[in-house]
Design a protein around this motif. Structure first.
Motif, short mmCIF file in Angstrom:
data_model
loop_
_atom_site.label_atom_id
_atom_site.label_comp_id
_atom_site.label_asym_id
_atom_site.label_seq_id
_atom_site.Cartn_x
_atom_site.Cartn_y
_atom_site.Cartn_z
N LYS A 285 0.84 -1.21 0.00
CA LYS A 285 0.00 0.00 0.00
C LYS A 285 0.88 1.26 0.00
CE LYS A 285 -4.15 -1.91 0.32
NZ LYS A 285 -5.22 -1.72 -0.69
N SER A 286 1.95 1.22 0.80
CA SER A 286 2.86 2.36 0.83
C SER A 286 3.60 2.47 -0.50
CB SER A 286 3.85 2.24 1.98
OG SER A 286 4.68 1.10 1.83
N GLU A 287 3.86 1.33 -1.12
CA GLU A 287 4.52 1.34 -2.43
C GLU A 287 3.61 1.98 -3.49
OE1 GLU A 287 7.68 0.44 -5.25
OE2 GLU A 287 7.52 0.74 -3.08
N LEU A 288 2.32 1.73 -3.39
CA LEU A 288 1.37 2.36 -4.32
C LEU A 288 1.40 3.88 -4.18
CD1 LEU A 288 -1.85 0.13 -4.26
CD2 LEU A 288 -0.27 0.47 -6.16
N VAL B 70 4.54 5.07 -5.88
CA VAL B 70 4.41 5.00 -7.34
C VAL B 70 3.53 6.14 -7.86
CG1 VAL B 70 3.46 3.64 -9.24
CG2 VAL B 70 4.84 2.53 -7.50
N GLU B 71 2.48 6.45 -7.13
CA GLU B 71 1.61 7.55 -7.54
C GLU B 71 2.38 8.86 -7.58
OE1 GLU B 71 -2.66 9.65 -6.31
OE2 GLU B 71 -1.99 7.83 -5.29
N SER B 72 3.27 9.06 -6.63
CA SER B 72 4.08 10.29 -6.62
C SER B 72 5.03 10.32 -7.82
CB SER B 72 4.87 10.40 -5.31
OG SER B 72 5.89 9.41 -5.24
N ARG C 32 3.14 -0.23 -11.41
CA ARG C 32 1.86 -0.12 -10.70
C ARG C 32 0.94 -1.29 -11.06
NH1 ARG C 32 -0.53 3.87 -7.71
NH2 ARG C 32 -2.75 3.51 -7.40
N ARG C 33 0.95 -1.66 -12.32
CA ARG C 33 0.09 -2.78 -12.74
C ARG C 33 0.47 -4.07 -12.01
NH1 ARG C 33 -1.30 -4.58 -18.95
NH2 ARG C 33 -1.91 -6.73 -18.54
N VAL C 34 1.76 -4.32 -11.89
CA VAL C 34 2.21 -5.52 -11.17
C VAL C 34 1.76 -5.48 -9.72
CG1 VAL C 34 4.23 -6.82 -10.38
CG2 VAL C 34 4.18 -5.91 -12.71
#
Length: 329
Positions: free
Chosen positions: A97-100, A103-105, A120-122
């Motif tokens: 969740k923190s990785e998402l 990635v959004e940033s 992000r897809r992975v």
């Protein structure tokens, strides 16, 4: 995201960090006679020398994970960095969740970077949680409505997880904002093709919707192309739908000479010719006449194409005529 971090006075080179003293950096090897030598900053060389070192050693650690973040900051399109980061995430059991959020940033800084969208897809595949994808892609498309990578990711998420419910409303909003937005028209076709379906009712509904948009902007290639796509699902074809042919004739009689209108009428004529249906309005003579008008007046840039199409229709006409005469004999 670039090498602008060189101006950051708080930056400490990896070679000067005590906790990295056990690592021997690996310099880039371009061979004895490199064709083009790329001038990297000292920070870039430092980060990637240490990245190559941990990659070579297959080090699976939190410090290696942080190193990949610094490497991404300097080159967000580096596939190897992202792949190694994914290996680290799995090995370390990192909170995805923190990785998402991370990635959004990155996406906000580098929205047309294929590698970050793939990452992000992975992550979504691992989590099986697409709850944020419409919002994230929507934000990216708000900045650039024709961002191919955002559209690709959005379509993948929608189709994979069945997120079709509100997509047509989203598409309507984009088309109303910019009726020439070809990406939005393409998304509309995607929703129809993969969810709503092409029942006769839906076909006629989409035709009416598209004709209203063409009325608003008559020289809009996107809407005319969409109309063609919809009519592929009409068993009557391009030439058999009275609503469409009447619409085209009304535009023509009112002196509309949009190249897309004229090309569409040519298509109607050609389809009629191939079907062997006689018509005083849609025949080879009219098609040839419109080709000549486009070549000499309305679309001179593509005059050679219209000349070619005119000759093609003449050949088709002669072939049909010969076939008819042979059948009589």
């Amino acid at each position: 995201m670039s090498e602008s971090g060189d101006s950051d006075v708080s930056w400490v080179f990896y070679k000067d960090r005590p906790d990295w003293s056990d690592v021997t950096p690996v310099s880039e090897d371009d061979g004895p006679t490199p064709v083009v030598v790329i001038a990297h900053s000292e920070k870039f060389e430092d980060v990637y020398d240490y990245f190559r070192a941990v990659l070579k050693a297959n080090e699976l650690s939190e410090r290696a994970l942080q190193l990949t973040k610094d490497a991404v900051e300097l080159n967000p399109a580096n596939y190897t960095v992202w792949q190694y980061r994914r290996d680290l995430l799995q090995a370390l059991g990192t909170d995805l969740k923190s990785e998402l959020e991370y990635v959004e940033s990155v996406i906000k800084q580098s929205p047309k970077n294929y590698q970050v969208w793939h990452h992000r897809r992975v992550l979504i595949e691992w989590l099986q949680d697409p709850s944020l994808e419409l919002e994230v892609t929507g934000d990216a498309l708000q900045q650039d409505p024709k961002n191919y990578h955002a559209w690709q990711h959005r379509q993948w998420a929608i189709k994979t997880f069945g997120l079709f419910d509100k997509e047509m409303d989203f598409v309507d909003h984009l088309i109303n904002e910019d009726v020439r937005n070809n990406s939005a028209w393409n998304q509309r076709y995607f929703v129809m093709n993969n969810h709503n379906g092409w029942s006769d009712f839906n076909v006629q509904k989409e035709i009416c919707y598209t004709l209203e948009k063409i009325k608003f902007v008559k020289n809009n290639e996107s809407a005319w192309n969409y109309l063609r796509g919809v009519l592929l699902h009409d068993k009557r074809g391009i030439s058999g739908n009275a609503v469409v042919t009447s619409f085209c004739e009304d535009l023509y009689k009112n002196r509309c000479r949009s190249t897309y209108l004229l090309a569409f009428i040519i298509d109607i004529c050609e389809e009629n010719l191939r079907k062997g249906e006689s018509s005083c309005l849609y025949n080879s003579e009219r098609a040839i006449e419109l080709c000549q008008a486009l070549a000499t007046k309305y679309d001179k840039v593509r005059s050679k194409y219209w000349d070619y199409l005119s000759e093609k229709i003449k050949i088709l006409q002669n072939n049909i005529k010969n076939d008819q005469e042979n059948n009589i004999v």
